[in-house]
Enzyme design. Structure first.
Site, mmCIF file in Angstrom:
data_model
loop_
_atom_site.group_PDB
_atom_site.id
_atom_site.type_symbol
_atom_site.label_atom_id
_atom_site.label_comp_id
_atom_site.label_asym_id
_atom_site.label_seq_id
_atom_site.Cartn_x
_atom_site.Cartn_y
_atom_site.Cartn_z
ATOM 1 N N GLN A 150 -4.855 6.493 -7.073
ATOM 2 C CA GLN A 150 -5.166 6.903 -5.692
ATOM 3 C C GLN A 150 -6.594 7.437 -5.576
ATOM 4 O O GLN A 150 -7.030 7.793 -4.480
ATOM 5 C CB GLN A 150 -4.189 7.991 -5.206
ATOM 6 N N ASP A 162 -5.065 9.284 -14.192
ATOM 7 C CA ASP A 162 -4.404 8.257 -13.390
ATOM 8 C C ASP A 162 -5.184 8.170 -12.071
ATOM 9 O O ASP A 162 -5.017 8.990 -11.171
ATOM 10 C CB ASP A 162 -2.947 8.677 -13.151
ATOM 11 N N CYS A 202 8.055 7.764 -6.112
ATOM 12 C CA CYS A 202 7.970 7.690 -7.587
ATOM 13 C C CYS A 202 7.352 8.961 -8.160
ATOM 14 O O CYS A 202 6.550 8.909 -9.108
ATOM 15 C CB CYS A 202 7.194 6.453 -8.042
ATOM 16 N N LYS A 215 -4.161 -1.324 -4.546
ATOM 17 C CA LYS A 215 -4.324 -0.120 -3.713
ATOM 18 C C LYS A 215 -5.759 -0.009 -3.213
ATOM 19 O O LYS A 215 -6.078 0.848 -2.396
ATOM 20 C CB LYS A 215 -4.006 1.148 -4.513
ATOM 21 N N HIS A 253 2.829 10.809 -10.868
ATOM 22 C CA HIS A 253 3.620 9.604 -10.592
ATOM 23 C C HIS A 253 4.433 9.310 -11.851
ATOM 24 O O HIS A 253 4.001 9.639 -12.959
ATOM 25 C CB HIS A 253 2.661 8.455 -10.289
HETATM 26 N N1 C6P Z 1 2.161 4.509 -6.148
HETATM 27 C C1 C6P Z 1 3.082 4.801 -3.925
HETATM 28 O O1 C6P Z 1 3.676 4.410 -2.915
HETATM 29 P P1 C6P Z 1 1.167 0.407 -9.878
HETATM 30 O O2 C6P Z 1 2.552 0.244 -9.364
HETATM 31 O O3 C6P Z 1 1.051 0.175 -11.359
HETATM 32 O O4 C6P Z 1 0.162 -0.329 -9.090
HETATM 33 O O5 C6P Z 1 0.783 1.949 -9.606
HETATM 34 C C2 C6P Z 1 1.566 2.986 -10.098
HETATM 35 C C3 C6P Z 1 1.021 4.302 -9.634
HETATM 36 C C4 C6P Z 1 0.476 5.161 -10.569
HETATM 37 N N2 C6P Z 1 -0.085 6.325 -10.201
HETATM 38 C C5 C6P Z 1 -0.145 6.705 -8.925
HETATM 39 C C6 C6P Z 1 -0.795 8.006 -8.579
HETATM 40 C C7 C6P Z 1 0.383 5.883 -7.924
HETATM 41 O O6 C6P Z 1 0.293 6.268 -6.660
HETATM 42 C C8 C6P Z 1 1.015 4.676 -8.298
HETATM 43 C C9 C6P Z 1 1.664 3.811 -7.254
HETATM 44 C C10 C6P Z 1 2.787 3.820 -5.027
HETATM 45 O O7 C6P Z 1 2.722 5.963 -4.048
HETATM 46 C C11 C6P Z 1 3.986 3.043 -5.412
HETATM 47 S S1 C6P Z 1 5.244 4.026 -6.140
#
Ligand code: C6P
Length: 421
Positions: A218, A215, A379, A241, A138
């Site tokens: 997910q 990270d 992203c 999430k 990401h």
């Molecule tokens: N992915 C998706 O639709 P935040 O925005 O800080 O809560 O998470 C960022 C982020 C970081 N790592 C991974 C693997 C992610 O999936 C995400 C967020 C969303 O896939 C929004 S782009």
């Protein structure tokens, strides 16, 4: 009022299966029609819905004991602080941290990863050091390292992803050397669903003296996480999430690392003392939590992990594995639909493209059939580029989804096919 420690930190007995009807009843938002069709919410990788216990915990905080934390001598502040710190303990236990003090509350995974890059990275990395990431990061696990590269002259190296979407441990390990100081990788890819072989990669990273940044955005909502078994030195997650609120997330950091790291934001509550000449810092995690934190959101996150604990993460993973298998089989039957990412170890995220139809058109058409999915680059533009694409359609599943919703998606996609031939 229920004692804080009992609600959030007591061990919970697991169940053997997921009672999806009961789960769905806890999410009133699911019980509605969109354009006259039952809502099928398949956009959980972007953000998941919130169950009653989370909404209730937050509402109770505002109704019964809201106050600022760590500052007040008065009773409400003490109660709010107890709930806030109990949420920290609940998150620590949920991901297998050794101590609650290893959990720093952040705004989300993005802020957690930036904290590592800017605090650990600036303090311990220097020109010529290498940070190793993968092709399927990401942007949150790419851009902070690029910023550090541009600031201090480190080198960013990128491990490949195979055609089927899997990341082979040996491909990552092959890029490690004595200059590798950080290995940063996703637990589960948001774009492809790939589950990465974190323990094998972490073991090799530690052998060359690198720290491992996972990270887990997910990972935490979909699988049992044990940061120590994974070999993660840092693990980032987002509350929204994992059925918790927005505006709150966490960074797990190994205690000895956090203790050696400088703050990356200054302000109230992170200091031990301040004079005009010099300030000194509190110990972690407070050193990294400058200013008034997202108090009620942290309490909501505590309720979310307590809720997931009650469901049992093994049951959650088994339920979602069934949905993944069913969705893969069902979507494979649609002519002209190509699934991107078929790693043998995969979470319930199905990315795909369709002949003739652009991903955004697919998303718009299935929305008219009540199906919420995401279309775009998620992203993860370098991952898209690796597969020669600018966008995919992505259905991502969670605890409340059903096979009937997979059928609803498949029928909507049949209609897309009719339109685009
Ligand atoms: N992915 C998706 O639709 P935040 O925005 O800080 O809560 O998470 C960022 C982020 C970081 N790592 C991974 C693997 C992610 O999936 C995400 C967020 C969303 O896939 C929004 S782009």
């Amino acid at each position: 009022m229920t004692p804080v420690a009992d609600t959030l930190t007591a061990p919970r007995a697991g169940t053997t299966g997921l009672d999806v009807d009961t789960v769905r009843a806890a999410f009133p938002v699911l019980n509605q029609e969109i354009y006259g069709r039952p809502l099928a919410y398949l956009d959980n990788a972007a953000s998941s819905q919130k169950p009653e216990p989370v909404v209730e915990a937050m509402s109770a905080a505002y109704r019964q004991y809201y106050s600022n934390v760590h500052r007040g001598v008065h009773k409400l502040s003490q109660i709010a602080t107890d709930h806030f710190e109990a949420a920290r303990s609940a998150v620590a236990r949920f991901i297998g941290a050794a101590h609650a003090e290893e959990i720093v509350f952040t705004r989300g995974a993005t802020e957690a990863l930036n904290l590592v890059a800017h605090s650990y990275g600036r303090r311990f990395l220097q020109v010529g050091d290498e940070v190793l990431i993968t092709t399927i990061e990401h942007h949150s696990n790419i851009v902070p390292w690029q910023m550090l590269r541009d600031e201090i002259g480190i080198t960013l190296r990128v491990a490949p992803v195979q055609d089927d979407g899997h990341v082979a441990a040996e491909d990552v390990i092959a890029l490690m050397n004595a200059r590798t100081k950080v290995v940063a990788l996703p637990h589960i890819s948001n774009a492809l669903g790939t589950i990465l072989p974190v323990p094998a990669i972490a073991e090799a990273a530690h052998a060359v003296g690198a720290v491992v940044v996972v990270d887990g955005c997910q990972g935490a909502p979909h699988t049992a996480v044990d940061v120590q078994a994974l070999g993660a030195d840092f693990y980032a997650l987002s509350g929204h999430k994992m059925y918790g609120p927005t505006g709150i997330g966490a960074l797990y950091g190994r205690w000895d690392l956090l203790e050696a790291m400088p703050p990356y934001q200054g302000g109230g509550e992170m200091i031990a003392s301040v004079t005009f000449e010099k300030s000194t810092w509190k110990k972690p995690p407070h050193r990294f939590e400058a200013g008034t934190p997202a108090i009620v959101e942290a309490i909501g996150l505590g309720a979310a992990v307590a809720y997931l604990d009650d469901l049992d993460m093994a049951a959650v993973a088994a339920h979602e594995a069934d949905l993944l298998a069913y969705a893969t089989e069902r979507l494979d039957r649609i002519d002209g639909l190509r699934i991107i990412g078929r790693a043998p170890e995969k979470a319930a995220i199905v990315s795909f493209v369709m002949d003739q139809a652009h991903a955004h058109d697919v998303g718009t058409i299935v929305d008219r059939a009540g199906v919420a999915i995401r279309a775009g680059h998620h992203c993860a533009q370098p991952a898209m580029e690796r597969f020669g694409l600018s966008a995919t359609v992505r259905a991502s599943f969670g605890i409340y989804n059903t096979r009937a919703e997979v059928d609803q998606l498949a029928e909507a996609l049949d209609f897309v096919k009719e339109i685009f031939g």
